[in-house]
Design an enzyme around this catalytic site. Structure first.
Site, PDB file in Angstrom:
ATOM      1  N   HIS A  81       0.783  -1.398   0.019  1.00  0.00           N
ATOM      2  CA  HIS A  81       0.068   0.095  -0.116  1.00  0.00           C
ATOM      3  C   HIS A  81       0.901   1.268  -0.019  1.00  0.00           C
ATOM      4  O   HIS A  81       1.971   1.388   0.603  1.00  0.00           O
ATOM      5  CB  HIS A  81      -1.083   0.037   1.235  1.00  0.00           C
ATOM      6  CG  HIS A  81      -0.632   0.184   2.455  1.00  0.00           C
ATOM      7  ND1 HIS A  81      -0.350   1.321   3.065  1.00  0.00           N
ATOM      8  CD2 HIS A  81      -0.249  -0.988   3.488  1.00  0.00           C
ATOM      9  CE1 HIS A  81       0.095   1.034   4.339  1.00  0.00           C
ATOM     10  NE2 HIS A  81       0.138  -0.320   4.591  1.00  0.00           N
ATOM     11  N   ASP A 185       5.963   2.090   7.082  1.00  0.00           N
ATOM     12  CA  ASP A 185       4.874   1.172   6.633  1.00  0.00           C
ATOM     13  C   ASP A 185       3.838   2.097   5.690  1.00  0.00           C
ATOM     14  O   ASP A 185       3.339   3.298   6.040  1.00  0.00           O
ATOM     15  CB  ASP A 185       3.837   1.166   8.056  1.00  0.00           C
ATOM     16  CG  ASP A 185       2.519   0.476   7.967  1.00  0.00           C
ATOM     17  OD1 ASP A 185       2.413   0.040   6.741  1.00  0.00           O
ATOM     18  OD2 ASP A 185       1.666   0.584   8.877  1.00  0.00           O
ATOM     19  N   GLU A 214      -5.357   1.719   2.272  1.00  0.00           N
ATOM     20  CA  GLU A 214      -5.191   0.477   3.253  1.00  0.00           C
ATOM     21  C   GLU A 214      -5.330   0.905   4.652  1.00  0.00           C
ATOM     22  O   GLU A 214      -6.158   0.347   5.353  1.00  0.00           O
ATOM     23  CB  GLU A 214      -4.004  -0.027   2.995  1.00  0.00           C
ATOM     24  CG  GLU A 214      -3.740  -1.407   3.661  1.00  0.00           C
ATOM     25  CD  GLU A 214      -3.275  -1.512   5.022  1.00  0.00           C
ATOM     26  OE1 GLU A 214      -2.924  -2.472   5.719  1.00  0.00           O
ATOM     27  OE2 GLU A 214      -2.934  -0.272   5.673  1.00  0.00           O
ATOM     28  N   GLU A 215      -4.835   2.209   5.114  1.00  0.00           N
ATOM     29  CA  GLU A 215      -4.907   2.369   6.535  1.00  0.00           C
ATOM     30  C   GLU A 215      -6.479   2.856   6.854  1.00  0.00           C
ATOM     31  O   GLU A 215      -6.597   3.069   8.010  1.00  0.00           O
ATOM     32  CB  GLU A 215      -3.848   3.713   6.834  1.00  0.00           C
ATOM     33  CG  GLU A 215      -2.376   3.323   6.456  1.00  0.00           C
ATOM     34  CD  GLU A 215      -1.993   2.197   7.560  1.00  0.00           C
ATOM     35  OE1 GLU A 215      -2.493   1.685   8.447  1.00  0.00           O
ATOM     36  OE2 GLU A 215      -0.794   2.092   7.392  1.00  0.00           O
ATOM     37  N   ASP A 237       4.299  -5.860   3.537  1.00  0.00           N
ATOM     38  CA  ASP A 237       3.631  -4.638   4.514  1.00  0.00           C
ATOM     39  C   ASP A 237       4.742  -4.608   5.409  1.00  0.00           C
ATOM     40  O   ASP A 237       5.789  -5.362   5.514  1.00  0.00           O
ATOM     41  CB  ASP A 237       2.185  -5.092   5.017  1.00  0.00           C
ATOM     42  CG  ASP A 237       1.583  -3.628   5.359  1.00  0.00           C
ATOM     43  OD1 ASP A 237       2.497  -2.660   5.528  1.00  0.00           O
ATOM     44  OD2 ASP A 237       0.437  -3.802   5.334  1.00  0.00           O
ATOM     45  N   HIS A 334       2.992   3.455  13.017  1.00  0.00           N
ATOM     46  CA  HIS A 334       1.939   4.619  13.295  1.00  0.00           C
ATOM     47  C   HIS A 334       2.385   5.478  14.322  1.00  0.00           C
ATOM     48  O   HIS A 334       1.658   5.795  15.426  1.00  0.00           O
ATOM     49  CB  HIS A 334       0.758   3.824  13.804  1.00  0.00           C
ATOM     50  CG  HIS A 334       0.069   3.027  12.579  1.00  0.00           C
ATOM     51  ND1 HIS A 334      -1.096   2.620  12.482  1.00  0.00           N
ATOM     52  CD2 HIS A 334       0.782   2.168  11.273  1.00  0.00           C
ATOM     53  CE1 HIS A 334      -1.485   2.048  11.217  1.00  0.00           C
ATOM     54  NE2 HIS A 334      -0.189   1.974  10.472  1.00  0.00           N
TER      55      HIS A 334
HETATM   56 ZN    ZN Z   1       0.927  -1.343   6.284  1.00  0.00          ZN
END
Ligand code: ZN
Length: 368
Positions: A81, A185, A214-215, A237, A334
């Site tokens: 992604h 990520d 994706e998130e 990923d 994140h």
């Molecule tokens: Zn990811």
């Protein structure tokens, strides 16, 4: 197994200076979910020399197909992604102060004091909290998102507006054996997929999907899986490495095992068994593990539990698509800065390439 010499992997992709520089560009690009343009531009520029079959679909996914030379090639979707978690301005409160919302999984408590870049003009700002954190009571208090603002200063207020996205302003850095960046990520997956396209094994049709959103719920992968209609899918990923020792002040965990452990840095690509949205295909897990052992590539099994990735949408597409995931472990995913090990990236790419090179219809023909 361990006593046998490692087999030679056909035309393995290499991670050298150029690949690290490309990862740096990808990580420093700003592409919060729904606004993936900056990364898409780099992806298109990178993949076009290797295939003419490239399109951007209605949601913004980049679908690039490189056909193999086998008479009946396995059609493999490999997805990564392009989007990252981030922020969006939602209200102008004057004087360069903006209320904002979170896009994707971010914890408000980790945001105070973080520098950000806002809008297409990359206007610098900082996430502030109007009330000063002063005494002990305040320090332990949960910080609600409502209490936070993005401050771009009065002079720059005219250059941004509600609806603009914001990302962390962390820049890419090499730290000894590690790489640190925002958006690792999943720019690490995007960079890997670009290398796989460049060095596509001839036994498969490589259906590359650089996905959007994706998130915020695996949205791009859902339509990409439908459009590509592959025989099977591999999702690349970045997954959390919760491998730090337990915090001494945590009375439940002190002196005990790290209960949150799922992967650790330096132990190789993390192969998924199950997560919150997918039971990964046992035949494909076996294929990855056997390939890793055959070629003496280190790997680890991601501990089952929460989380998820594009596999959650792809495996439920059409009449079902056998899917498996493999991730580079990253600490502090994140947050404004994720750390990965360069060796883990190299081994992930090596395993992905070797596993694709060894793919035959027989891999799916075995009993589960
Ligand atoms: Zn990811």
């Amino acid at each position: 197994m361990a006593t046998q010499p490692a087999l030679e992997i056909p035309r393995p992709p290499r991670i050298a200076e150029a690949q690290i520089r490309l990862l740096e560009r990808l990580c420093n690009a700003c592409a919060v979910s729904g606004n993936e343009g900056e990364v898409r531009k780099i992806v298109l520029e990178q993949v076009k020399p290797y295939t003419s079959d490239v399109r951007v679909d209605a949601l913004g996914n980049v679908l690039a197909v490189r056909r193999g030379q086998a008479s009946q090639p396995v059609r493999v979707m490999v997805a990564a992604h392009m989007d990252e978690v981030g922020l969006m301005l939602v209200d102008d409160e004057g004087d360069g102060i903006f209320r904002f919302d979170i896009i994707g999984g971010l914890n408000a408590a980790q945001l105070v004091g973080k520098p950000v870049l806002v809008g297409r003009g990359r206007v610098p700002g900082v996430i502030g909290r109007p009330i000063r954190i002063s005494d002990d009571e305040d320090r332990d208090e949960k910080i609600p998102l409502d209490a936070l603002r993005i401050d771009v200063s009065p002079d720059n207020a005219k250059r941004v507006k509600p609806g603009d996205y914001a990302t962390f302003s962390t820049t890419f850095a090499r730290l000894g054996p590690s790489l640190r960046a925002k958006a690792m990520d999943d720019r690490i997956g995007v960079a890997s997929l670009i290398e796989l396209l460049r060095n596509a094994p001839p036994n498969i049709d490589l259906l590359a999907a650089f996905t959007v959103q994706e998130e915020v719920g695996l949205r791009g992968a859902r339509v990409a899986g439908y459009a590509l209609n592959p025989d099977l899918a591999l999702i690349l990923d970045c997954t959390p490495a919760r491998d730090l020792p337990a915090w001494e002040g945590d009375s439940q965990a002190a002196g005990q095992e790290n209960r949150l452990y799922n992967t650790r840095l330096g132990a190789g690509p993390a192969i998924y068994i199950s997560d919150a949205s997918t039971i990964h295909d046992p035949r494909l897990i076996r294929h990855l593990v056997e390939t890793a052992e055959q070629f003496h590539i280190p790997y680890q099994i991601r501990q089952p539990g929460g989380g998820g990735n594009d596999a959650g949408a792809v495996h439920r597409q059409r009449t079902g698509i056998p899917s498996v995931s493999m991730s580079v472990p990253g600490r502090y995913i994140h947050t404004p800065a994720t750390i990965i090990r360069l060796e883990d990236w190299k081994n992930t790419l090596k395993l992905a390439h070797a596993a694709l090179s060894q793919l035959t219809p027989a891999v799916l023909a075995v009993e589960r």
